[in-house]
Design an enzyme around this catalytic site. Structure first.
Site, PDB file in Angstrom:
ATOM      1  N   LYS A  13       0.821  -1.215   0.000  1.00  0.00           N
ATOM      2  CA  LYS A  13       0.000   0.000   0.000  1.00  0.00           C
ATOM      3  C   LYS A  13       0.856   1.266   0.000  1.00  0.00           C
ATOM      4  O   LYS A  13       0.547   2.225  -0.691  1.00  0.00           O
ATOM      5  CB  LYS A  13      -0.941   0.042   1.220  1.00  0.00           C
ATOM      6  CG  LYS A  13      -1.993  -1.050   1.218  1.00  0.00           C
ATOM      7  CD  LYS A  13      -3.043  -0.813   2.285  1.00  0.00           C
ATOM      8  CE  LYS A  13      -2.516  -0.770   3.704  1.00  0.00           C
ATOM      9  NZ  LYS A  13      -1.935  -2.036   4.177  1.00  0.00           N
ATOM     10  N   ARG A  88     -10.421   0.602   8.729  1.00  0.00           N
ATOM     11  CA  ARG A  88      -9.943  -0.767   8.943  1.00  0.00           C
ATOM     12  C   ARG A  88     -10.980  -1.632   9.656  1.00  0.00           C
ATOM     13  O   ARG A  88     -10.702  -2.800   9.937  1.00  0.00           O
ATOM     14  CB  ARG A  88      -8.692  -0.707   9.808  1.00  0.00           C
ATOM     15  CG  ARG A  88      -7.459  -1.254   9.099  1.00  0.00           C
ATOM     16  CD  ARG A  88      -6.299  -0.750   9.862  1.00  0.00           C
ATOM     17  NE  ARG A  88      -5.116  -1.504   9.846  1.00  0.00           N
ATOM     18  CZ  ARG A  88      -3.963  -0.963   9.423  1.00  0.00           C
ATOM     19  NH1 ARG A  88      -3.940   0.237   8.894  1.00  0.00           N
ATOM     20  NH2 ARG A  88      -2.867  -1.655   9.535  1.00  0.00           N
ATOM     21  N   ARG A 127      11.134  -7.378   5.922  1.00  0.00           N
ATOM     22  CA  ARG A 127      11.147  -5.918   5.732  1.00  0.00           C
ATOM     23  C   ARG A 127      12.042  -5.224   6.766  1.00  0.00           C
ATOM     24  O   ARG A 127      12.035  -5.565   7.942  1.00  0.00           O
ATOM     25  CB  ARG A 127       9.713  -5.398   5.875  1.00  0.00           C
ATOM     26  CG  ARG A 127       9.582  -3.918   5.669  1.00  0.00           C
ATOM     27  CD  ARG A 127       8.176  -3.557   5.336  1.00  0.00           C
ATOM     28  NE  ARG A 127       7.291  -3.593   6.498  1.00  0.00           N
ATOM     29  CZ  ARG A 127       6.021  -3.195   6.451  1.00  0.00           C
ATOM     30  NH1 ARG A 127       5.495  -2.773   5.326  1.00  0.00           N
ATOM     31  NH2 ARG A 127       5.263  -3.252   7.528  1.00  0.00           N
ATOM     32  N   ARG A 160      10.610  -3.048  12.183  1.00  0.00           N
ATOM     33  CA  ARG A 160       9.512  -2.479  12.959  1.00  0.00           C
ATOM     34  C   ARG A 160       9.071  -3.496  14.001  1.00  0.00           C
ATOM     35  O   ARG A 160       9.044  -4.693  13.725  1.00  0.00           O
ATOM     36  CB  ARG A 160       8.321  -2.188  12.024  1.00  0.00           C
ATOM     37  CG  ARG A 160       8.395  -0.854  11.345  1.00  0.00           C
ATOM     38  CD  ARG A 160       7.360  -0.650  10.268  1.00  0.00           C
ATOM     39  NE  ARG A 160       5.977  -1.062  10.578  1.00  0.00           N
ATOM     40  CZ  ARG A 160       4.940  -0.824   9.776  1.00  0.00           C
ATOM     41  NH1 ARG A 160       5.121  -0.171   8.644  1.00  0.00           N
ATOM     42  NH2 ARG A 160       3.736  -1.232  10.093  1.00  0.00           N
ATOM     43  N   ARG A 171      -1.475  -9.397  13.047  1.00  0.00           N
ATOM     44  CA  ARG A 171      -1.948  -8.350  12.124  1.00  0.00           C
ATOM     45  C   ARG A 171      -2.732  -8.960  10.962  1.00  0.00           C
ATOM     46  O   ARG A 171      -3.745  -8.416  10.527  1.00  0.00           O
ATOM     47  CB  ARG A 171      -0.757  -7.541  11.585  1.00  0.00           C
ATOM     48  CG  ARG A 171      -0.160  -6.614  12.629  1.00  0.00           C
ATOM     49  CD  ARG A 171       1.223  -6.173  12.227  1.00  0.00           C
ATOM     50  NE  ARG A 171       1.215  -5.221  11.137  1.00  0.00           N
ATOM     51  CZ  ARG A 171       2.266  -4.999  10.340  1.00  0.00           C
ATOM     52  NH1 ARG A 171       3.386  -5.683  10.499  1.00  0.00           N
ATOM     53  NH2 ARG A 171       2.188  -4.098   9.397  1.00  0.00           N
TER      54      ARG A 171
HETATM   55  P1  AMP Z   1       0.072   0.256   9.283  1.00  0.00           P
HETATM   56  O1  AMP Z   1       1.369   0.936   9.097  1.00  0.00           O
HETATM   57  O2  AMP Z   1      -1.018   0.829   8.424  1.00  0.00           O
HETATM   58  O3  AMP Z   1       0.166  -1.239   9.157  1.00  0.00           O
HETATM   59  O4  AMP Z   1      -0.399   0.561  10.793  1.00  0.00           O
HETATM   60  C1  AMP Z   1       0.418   0.213  11.884  1.00  0.00           C
HETATM   61  C2  AMP Z   1      -0.449   0.034  13.128  1.00  0.00           C
HETATM   62  O5  AMP Z   1      -1.132   1.275  13.432  1.00  0.00           O
HETATM   63  C3  AMP Z   1      -1.568  -0.992  13.016  1.00  0.00           C
HETATM   64  O6  AMP Z   1      -1.106  -2.327  13.241  1.00  0.00           O
HETATM   65  C4  AMP Z   1      -2.522  -0.514  14.103  1.00  0.00           C
HETATM   66  O7  AMP Z   1      -2.041  -0.833  15.399  1.00  0.00           O
HETATM   67  C5  AMP Z   1      -2.433   1.007  13.948  1.00  0.00           C
HETATM   68  N1  AMP Z   1      -3.428   1.490  12.969  1.00  0.00           N
HETATM   69  C6  AMP Z   1      -3.185   2.058  11.742  1.00  0.00           C
HETATM   70  N2  AMP Z   1      -4.324   2.376  11.123  1.00  0.00           N
HETATM   71  C7  AMP Z   1      -5.330   2.006  11.972  1.00  0.00           C
HETATM   72  C8  AMP Z   1      -6.750   2.059  11.899  1.00  0.00           C
HETATM   73  N3  AMP Z   1      -7.394   2.549  10.820  1.00  0.00           N
HETATM   74  N4  AMP Z   1      -7.455   1.584  12.965  1.00  0.00           N
HETATM   75  C9  AMP Z   1      -6.845   1.105  14.058  1.00  0.00           C
HETATM   76  N5  AMP Z   1      -5.516   0.995  14.181  1.00  0.00           N
HETATM   77  C10 AMP Z   1      -4.755   1.444  13.149  1.00  0.00           C
END
Ligand code: AMP
Length: 213
Positions: A13, A88, A127, A160, A171
């Site tokens: 993404k 999400r 990653r 990360r 996840r």
């Molecule tokens: P990402 O980089 O998009 O994978 O987001 C990293 C982390 O941020 C996720 O695993 C969640 O803990 C939190 N997060 C990001 N976007 C959301 C969302 N829309 N709703 C809830 N938690 C989020």
């Protein structure tokens, strides 16, 4: 133009978002990036989100929706935006619809990247990212420099916390249980386009462009 980019962690993404925001000249609104920026600067929001993020769980809807609401009211988002990592959950999709209605706007399209689970695990576990500027590498496909110093900003390169094996599993499970319904939600409204997230980044970019034409 309001575009949602949907896809499991590791679907690419971030890469595709960069191409889409350039093409449509809208800001990139990534909830993951906003949470990480808050975490790095130690804000109350970042501290509240940390526990959830580290174990690969979702930050509660109420907190996330409020944060997105504030972001979408900033002047640079007045012509639209690319939402990456939000909504999400079905509840977030409902809340976004309400928020946009109050702003007199609506989601134009929800683009979904489809990638098989085993490929996602390979991508995420290998990653590595720069803690300074966020640039990315992969231990097998694009190895980072041997000294783990970022050639772009001099920051340190590492994994990360949520790319650790247990967090990846969590996840992906969270995605399939809680985020897949978001795709069905937009499909029911005739606004979902699904594109395979396999092949080179430019293959996927071309497929997305075709889906939007
Ligand atoms: P990402 O980089 O998009 O994978 O987001 C990293 C982390 O941020 C996720 O695993 C969640 O803990 C939190 N997060 C990001 N976007 C959301 C969302 N829309 N709703 C809830 N938690 C989020």
């Amino acid at each position: 133009m309001i575009i949602i980019l949907l896809g499991p962690p590791g679907a690419g993404k971030g890469t595709q978002a960069a191409a889409l925001v350039k093409r449509f000249e809208v800001p990139h609104v990534s909830t993951g990036d906003i949470f990480r920026a808050n975490l790095a600067s130690g804000t109350p929001l970042g501290l509240e989100a940390k526990g959830y993020m580290d174990r690969g769980a979702l930050v509660p809807d109420e907190l996330t929706v409020r944060m997105v609401g504030e972001r979408l009211r900033l002047p640079d988002a007045s012509a639209g935006c690319l939402l990456d990592g939000f909504p999400r959950t079905a509840a977030q999709a409902e809340a976004l619809e309400e928020l946009l209605t109050t702003l007199g706007r609506q989601v134009d399209v929800c683009l979904q990247l489809d990638v098989p689970n085993d490929e996602l695990v390979t991508r995420l576990s290998g990653r590595r990212v720069c803690r300074g500027c966020g640039a990315g590498w992969h231990v097998s496909y694009a190895p980072p420099p041997a000294d783990f110093v970022c050639p772009h900003c001099g920051g340190s390169i590492g994994q990360r916390a949520d790319d650790a094996e247990a967090a990846i599993k969590n996840r992906l499970q969270v995605y399939h249980e809680q985020t897949s319904p978001v795709a069905s939600w937009y499909a029911a409204k005739g606004r979902l386009k699904t594109v395979p997230g396999l092949g080179s980044p430019s293959d996927v970019e071309a497929a997305l462009a075709q889906a939007m034409s």
